[in-house]
Design a protein around this motif. Structure first.
Motif, short mmCIF file in Angstrom:
data_model
loop_
_atom_site.label_atom_id
_atom_site.label_comp_id
_atom_site.label_asym_id
_atom_site.label_seq_id
_atom_site.Cartn_x
_atom_site.Cartn_y
_atom_site.Cartn_z
N ILE A 120 0.87 -1.19 0.00
CA ILE A 120 0.00 0.00 0.00
C ILE A 120 0.91 1.23 0.00
O ILE A 120 1.71 1.42 0.92
CB ILE A 120 -0.93 0.01 1.23
CG1 ILE A 120 -1.78 -1.27 1.26
CG2 ILE A 120 -1.83 1.25 1.23
CD1 ILE A 120 -2.73 -1.38 2.45
N PRO A 154 -1.98 1.71 -5.02
CA PRO A 154 -1.36 3.04 -4.95
C PRO A 154 -2.30 4.02 -4.25
O PRO A 154 -3.50 3.75 -4.09
CB PRO A 154 -1.20 3.43 -6.43
CG PRO A 154 -2.24 2.64 -7.15
CD PRO A 154 -2.51 1.40 -6.34
N GLU A 203 4.21 16.47 12.64
CA GLU A 203 4.62 16.45 11.22
C GLU A 203 3.73 17.42 10.43
O GLU A 203 2.51 17.37 10.53
CB GLU A 203 4.49 15.04 10.64
CG GLU A 203 5.06 14.95 9.22
CD GLU A 203 4.93 13.55 8.60
OE1 GLU A 203 3.89 12.90 8.76
OE2 GLU A 203 5.89 13.14 7.93
#
Ligand code: NAD
Length: 498
Positions: A133, A161, A364
């Motif tokens: 994945i 994808p 992040e």
């Protein structure tokens, strides 16, 4: 249909058909059949046949680089060096090393048990169906390398994808369709993770996942139901630490590239910069001036350094994080907003000064945003760097290599680079992966091959007497126990032994 939009121009560049969830069972059945045939092909031949992808790719350098550029928003030259070249280099490397890592039957020493004519050997066997994945940011090289290692090891692959990069996904399938491997050995499914994720996790022998930490945790939770093995390559908040004795000219250029390549959408990009207080002002001024020189535009135009982000949502998230940072007291030295001159998803290269407990330092952002911090002492900077939920990579800049190594050993990340940034993903012989919220397991190299195989231990016995520990537990057995006790006592380390 899943539409693919060029994030720089906002033009529709293609579409692919979504895989209906009802087809997943059939896809797995076909995958299992193909895997059974493939596993019987000798390892050397398997590797040779997979390595043929390099010939197919070499005829389409420009076409593939342009496709990645148009679908992700990065310059085609960057797409070539960081993705297309990296796929060919790693495929060749895996072809050259797979025999060494998976092809040898190893004998395991058994010491005392050998006197009873026992022997153990260790082989590595394929797992079955491996599901890859992929994320959107490096849609070619990340899944491609995982597919190559899985196939060489004798598995079949079902590949999903990201919905943002379906055309690159389709291209990968087309490449594997052109080499001599069983039908359905590689199958690509298209669709959202929320729809296709669970049936993939429920049916595969292994999930090789690359993406956000939140999705990785969801996958691991689901995988617990079937005990499906997972390899999770997740988010990061990599730090770069610069000491005054470093080559500062090189370091400032490294920082600029390490932050802004691929518009900062890199798991291992430099997201936190820790500067020693004695060089802080100069280094930062130079970095801001160099950043001002970056050319941001439609990435297919000549000499563009920084392209677009993937979509409106990711750009909005970055903008929101920067605003939160400003509210918390971060100062914008450059950028800090969407590029007003371009209609696609362009966020200006941004540098903020911050302190360690701010959200912009702890979380992040996954965009072209750097936070910069100051330190005086080694111990202080080690603590600041480690005080973070992520642990993917880190970077230390000093000409004192032994100091660099000493600090490297104290940083809680999967890789530490001394006088380098970001690039070790491109080294197919070295392990790639993180700790803490950056993931579980390792890709690439020997450990990557181990992730897609299982150890098979075979024990062979040619003893012609009953084993010593078998029934009956009679007088004779008491004697045997006594002997075992004598041996056990000899296994206690003496005080003089190191
Ligand atoms: P994402 O988690 O949104 O999506 C990644 C993939 O997971 C996509 O294919 C998506 O469709 C799929 N997915 C979503 N929900 C799913 C579910 N419930 N079950 C199964 N699959 C599901 O990540 P992204 O936005 O594509 O990528 C960016 C993130 O990936 C960043 O956090 C970045 O740091 C990380 N990343 C890590 C590495 C690494 O090597 N550690 C490399 C690249 C990117």
């Amino acid at each position: 249909m899943i539409k693919s939009i060029n994030p720089a121009t906002l033009e529709l560049i293609g579409e692919v058909e979504e895989t209906p969830i009802e087809k997943i069972n059939e896809i797995f059945e076909n995958s299992k059949k193909a895997q059974k045939i493939w596993a019987k092909v000798p390892l050397k031949q398997r590797a040779r046949r997979i390595a043929e992808v390099n010939k197919i790719i070499s005829n389409q350098f420009n076409e593939i680089s342009l496709l990645i550029s148009e679908e992700v928003g990065k310059p085609p030259s960057e797409a070539f060096v960081n993705e297309v070249y990296s796929v060919m280099d790693s495929t060749f490397h895996y072809y050259s090393t797979v025999q060494e890592f998976l092809g040898k039957t190893k004998e395991i020493p058994l010491k005392f048990y050998e006197s009873l004519k026992k022997k153990s050997i260790l082989l590595r066997k394929p797992l079955g169906v491996v599901c890859v994945i992929g994320p959107y940011n490096y849609p070619f090289t990340i899944p491609f390398q995982q597919i190559v290692q899985s196939l060489m090891a004798g598995n079949s692959v079902i590949f999903k994808p990201s919905s943002e990069t379906v055309l690159v996904g389709k291209k990968i399938q087309e490449i594997f369709d052109q080499i001599d491997i069983p039908k359905n050995l590689v199958q690509t499914v298209f669709g959202s993770g929320s729809k296709l994720g669970n049936p993939l996790i429920d049916n595969a022998q292994k999930i090789l996942f690359t993406g956000s930490t939140a999705t990785g945790k969801r996958i691991m939770q689901r995988a617990a139901r079937t005990l499906t093995e997972v390899n999770l390559e997740l988010g990061g908040k990599s730090a770069m630490i610069v000491f005054p004795d470093a080559d500062l000219d090189r370091a400032v250029k490294a920082a600029r590239w390490g932050v802004f390549t691929n518009s900062g959408q890199v798991c291992s990009s430099v997201k936190r910069l820790y500067l020693h207080s004695s060089i802080y002002d100069n280094f930062l001024n130079n970095l801001v001036e160099l950043t001002r020189k970056l050319k941001q535009d439609i990435p297919t135009k000549p000499n563009v350094d920084v392209g677009a982000m993937i979509n409106e949502e990711q750009l909005g998230f970055v903008d929101e994080m920067v605003k939160k940072g400003i509210e918390e007291g971060a100062k914008v030295l450059i950028g800090g907003k969407r590029n007003p001159n371009l209609k696609g998803y362009f966020y200006e290269p941004t540098i903020l000064t911050a302190t360690n407990n701010m959200k912009v330092v702890q979380e992040e952002i996954f965009g072209p945003v750097l936070v910069v911090l100051k330190f005086d002492e080694e111990k202080e900077v080690i603590e600041m760097v480690n005080n973070n939920q992520y642990g993917l990579t880190s970077s230390i800049w000093t000409n004192n290599i032994s100091l660099g190594k000493k600090i490297a050993e104290q940083l809680d990340t999967g890789s530490v680079m001394i006088n380098e940034v970001v690039y070790t993903f491109a080294l197919p012989s070295t392990p790639w992966g993180g700790i803490k919220n950056s993931g579980i397991g390792r890709s690439h190299g020997k450990l990557g091959f181990y992730e897609v195989t299982r150890p098979l231990h075979i024990n062979i016995d040619q003893y012609d007497e009953p084993d010593l520990w078998w029934f009956p537990y009679d007088k004779n057995f008491d004697e045997i126990v006594k002997n075992f006790k004598t041996i056990a006592s000899s296994l206690v380390l003496k005080d003089s032994e190191e």
